[in-house]
Design an enzyme around this catalytic site. Structure first.
Site, short mmCIF file in Angstrom:
data_model
loop_
_atom_site.label_atom_id
_atom_site.label_comp_id
_atom_site.label_asym_id
_atom_site.label_seq_id
_atom_site.Cartn_x
_atom_site.Cartn_y
_atom_site.Cartn_z
CG HIS A 91 -7.99 34.00 -17.46
ND1 HIS A 91 -7.43 33.58 -16.28
CD2 HIS A 91 -7.87 35.35 -17.47
CE1 HIS A 91 -7.00 34.63 -15.60
NE2 HIS A 91 -7.26 35.71 -16.30
CG ASP A 143 -7.81 30.67 -14.40
OD1 ASP A 143 -6.88 31.19 -13.77
OD2 ASP A 143 -8.21 31.10 -15.50
CD GLN A 190 -3.13 42.03 -28.47
OE1 GLN A 190 -3.81 43.02 -28.22
NE2 GLN A 190 -2.59 41.29 -27.52
CG HIS A 235 -2.99 45.99 -20.56
ND1 HIS A 235 -2.78 45.47 -21.82
CD2 HIS A 235 -3.70 45.04 -19.89
CE1 HIS A 235 -3.34 44.28 -21.91
NE2 HIS A 235 -3.90 43.99 -20.76
CD1 TRP A 277 1.59 35.36 -18.75
CD2 TRP A 277 3.01 37.00 -18.23
NE1 TRP A 277 2.86 34.83 -18.80
CE2 TRP A 277 3.75 35.82 -18.48
CE3 TRP A 277 3.70 38.17 -17.88
CZ2 TRP A 277 5.15 35.78 -18.39
CZ3 TRP A 277 5.09 38.12 -17.80
CH2 TRP A 277 5.79 36.94 -18.06
CD GLU A 296 -1.80 37.46 -27.86
OE1 GLU A 296 -2.06 38.55 -28.42
OE2 GLU A 296 -2.67 36.64 -27.54
CD GLN A 341 -2.59 45.31 -16.36
OE1 GLN A 341 -2.51 46.53 -16.45
NE2 GLN A 341 -3.71 44.65 -16.62
#
Length: 463
Positions: A23, A122, A334, A349, A352, A357, A374
Site C-alpha cells: 500500500h 486508503d 521483485q 499469491h 494485486w 508487477e 486473491q
C-alpha cells in the site's frame, strides 16, 4: 518557497496509505506522478514506515514529496516501533489495524495544521470523515483490483448480483474468501470498511489498475458506487539504486528459464504450505528464486526459522554446489527480478500489487491465491486475460507440490503454455508506458476543488 500559481499556492494533497508495504509503495508512486503535475504532496505515515522509504525520498523523482509523521499511541500487546504487518506475527495484525483506526482525531489535527485541499486515502473510513469535517476533498485510492472491489462492495450492500459468475473462484475458495471479508475480529469487517470508505468520499475513486486489464470491471464499479472509477495506472516502481543481489545468478541462467516464487509480505504460511511449495519447486525441474518472508509457528504464533520450515535436505539438494535454486529469506527487489530476461514464470499469491508487477513485466503467472480477494484477482489474470494458469487445488482448498509443479511446467515448458506466454508479452506491450490521460482526471478534480475553495475563502474574508 512553494511556487504559486495564478490562483495562489499550489494545490495541496495529503496521502494516507494503510501500513502495509504494498500500500505504501503504491501511494508513493501515485505521489510521484502528482508532484510531476504540479501538486504539493504530503505523505502521511508512521515514523518507522517513513524511515523505510527515506532513501527513496532522496531520489530525484521523489525528492519533492514531503513526509508527514503520524504516531501510533502506545498500545498494550503491541510491541513498540512495530508499525507494519511485515514486522508482526499474524495474531497481532488486527491489533495494529485497530490502533491505526484510533488515529482519526490526530489525523484531523494534522489536516488543520497542513490545510490541504484534498486527502487521498486508503480504505480507512475515518480519513474521509476527517476531511469532510474541514471541507476538504476526499478521494479513495484503491490498491486492490476493481473486480475484487466490486465484489466486496456488493457483498457489503447486499442484493448486488456479481455479473461475472464464471470469474468467481470455486465454491470452497469463495466460502473462505467470504468468511475473511466478513471477519471483524473486534473491528468493522473488511467489506463494511470498503463500503463506508466509498460512501463517505467524493465523486471519484482512484484505482490502481489499467483499462487493458479491467475495463468492464471499472464500468461496473462506477455504476455500483455512483462514483467515477478512474484507472490511474499500474504504478510500477521506478528503477531505484537498490541492488538486486540475485542479478549475478540470474545472468547465468538461460532466457525465460527461471520461475520466480513470492507470496507477499502479509500472509503467514503454515509449515505444510511451505513444504508443498518447496516440493513443487523441486519437482518442476526448473531453476528458481523463492522469496520466503513468513512462516507460521506450530501454534500459529511465532515465526519459525527458514531451516525449520523447509523439508529436510531441501536447501542442500537445490541450492548447494551450484544448484539450480535460490531461497531468499526476507526481502528481494521483485521488479528487478521480474524484469530480468531469464525469468519466465511467476508463482504468485495474486495479491494485486504482485499481480500487476508480473503483468507489467510481461511474465506469465502461475496463480496460487491464498487469502482475502486473491482468488478473484487470480481469476481475472488466468480466466479474463489469459496471462496465467491456476494451480489445481484439493477438494478442501489446499494445494499439493505435484500440482504446483504441473502448473509451472504447463506455463513455462509445455506447448499448451505458448498461448499464455504470448498473451502475457502482448498485454505488457499494450500497457507499455502507461497512459496518463485518466490520471489527469484526478489531478483536474483536485485543482478545480482547490480553486473553488480559494474563491470561497476569499469571499468569506471580505464579509
Amino acid at each position: 518557497m512553494e511556487k504559486a500559481s495564478a490562483g495562489g499556492r499550489r494545490p495541496r494533497v495529503v496521502m494516507l496509505p494503510w501500513l502495509g508495504h504494498s500500500h505504501i509503495f503504491a501511494f508513493l508512486e501515485l505521489s510521484r506522478k502528482l508532484v510531476q503535475r504540479g501538486l504539493t504532496v504530503f505523505f502521511c505515515s508512521t515514523p518507522s514506515n517513513l524511515a523505510a522509504i527515506e532513501a527513496k525520498l532522496r531520489q530525484d523523482a521523489y525528492a519533492q514529496i514531503k513526509p508527514m509523521e503520524i504516531r501510533l499511541p502506545p498500545t498494550p500487546g503491541l510491541p513498540p516501533n512495530c508499525e507494519s504487518p511485515a514486522t508482526l506475527p499474524h495474531s497481532l495484525i488486527p491489533l495494529l489495524s485497530k490502533t491505526f483506526d484510533s488515529l482519526g482525531p490526530a489525523f484531523l489535527e494534522l489536516l488543520r495544521d497542513v490545510d490541504p485541499d484534498c486527502v487521498i486515502h486508503d480504505v480507512l473510513p475515518w480519513a474521509p470523515a476527517a476531511a469532510s469535517e474541514l471541507g476538504i476533498l476526499a478521494i479513495p485510492f484503491l490498491t486492490v483490483g476493481s473486480a475484487a472491489t466490486s465484489y466486496i462492495f456488493g457483498k457489503a450492500k447486499g442484493g448486488h448480483d456479481f455479473p461475472w459468475k464464471r470469474r468467481l473462484p470455486d465454491a470452497c475458495a469463495l466460502l473462505k474468501m467470504d468468511e475473511a471479508l466478513d471477519d471483524a475480529d473486534g473491528r468493522v469487517s473488511i467489506k463494511q470498511r470498503m463500503a463506508d470508505c466509498l460512501d463517505k468520499s467524493g465523486s471519484i475513486v482512484a484505482c490502481k489498475t489499467h483499462v487493458e486489464i479491467e475495463s468492464g470491471f471499472l464500468d461496473y464499479l462506477s455504476a455500483m458506487t455512483r462514483k467515477r472509477a478512474i484507472p490511474v495506472g499500474l504504478l510500477l516502481p521506478e528503477g531505484g539504486d537498490e541492488q538486486c543481489r540475485q542479478a549475478e545468478w540470474l545472468d547465468r541462467q538461460p532466457g525465460g528459464s527461471v520461475v520466480y516464487a513470492a507470496f507477499g509480505s502479509e500472509y503467514f504460511m503454515t509449515k505444510d504450505e511451505i513444504r508443498e511449495i518447496a516440493l513443487g519447486l523441486e519437482l518442476c525441474g526448473l531453476p528458481f528464486i523463492w522469496v520466503v518472508r513468513f512462516v507460521h509457528g506450530p501454534d500459529g504464533g511465532e515465526e519459525m526459522s527458514l531451516e525449520e520450515s523447509l523439508p529436510s535436505g531441501f536447501l542442500e539438494r537445490v541450492t548447494g554446489g551450484g544448484g539450480r535454486g535460490m531461497v531468499v529469506g526476507g526481502w528481494a527487489s521483485q521488479m528487478k527480478i521480474l524484469s530480468h530476461g531469464s525469468v519466465g514464470g511467476f508463482l504468485t499469491h495474486c495479491g494485486w500489487g504482485s499481480l500487476t508487477e508480473g503483468i507489467g513485466s510481461g511474465v506469465p503467472l502461475i496463480a496460487l491465491p491464498l487469502h482475502l480477494e486473491q482468488p478473484i484477482n487470480a481469476q481475472v489474470a488466468a480466466g479474463e486475460l489469459g496471462v496465467g494458469v491456476m494451480v489445481e487445488r484439493e477438494e478442501d482448498g489446499g494445494f499439493k507440490g505435484n500440482k504446483i509443479a504441473k502448473g509451472i511446467r504447463r506455463v513455462m515448458v509445455e506447448e499448451e503454455g505458448a498461448g499464455v506466454r504470448r498473451a502475457a508479452e502482448e498485454l505488457a506491450k499494450r500497457i507499455g508506458s502507461e497512459r496518463d490521460a485518466d490520471l489527469e482526471v484526478v489531478v483536474n478534480e483536485v485543482k478545480s476543488f482547490a480553486c473553488k475553495r480559494r474563491e470561497r475563502g476569499a469571499k468569506d474574508g471580505k464579509q
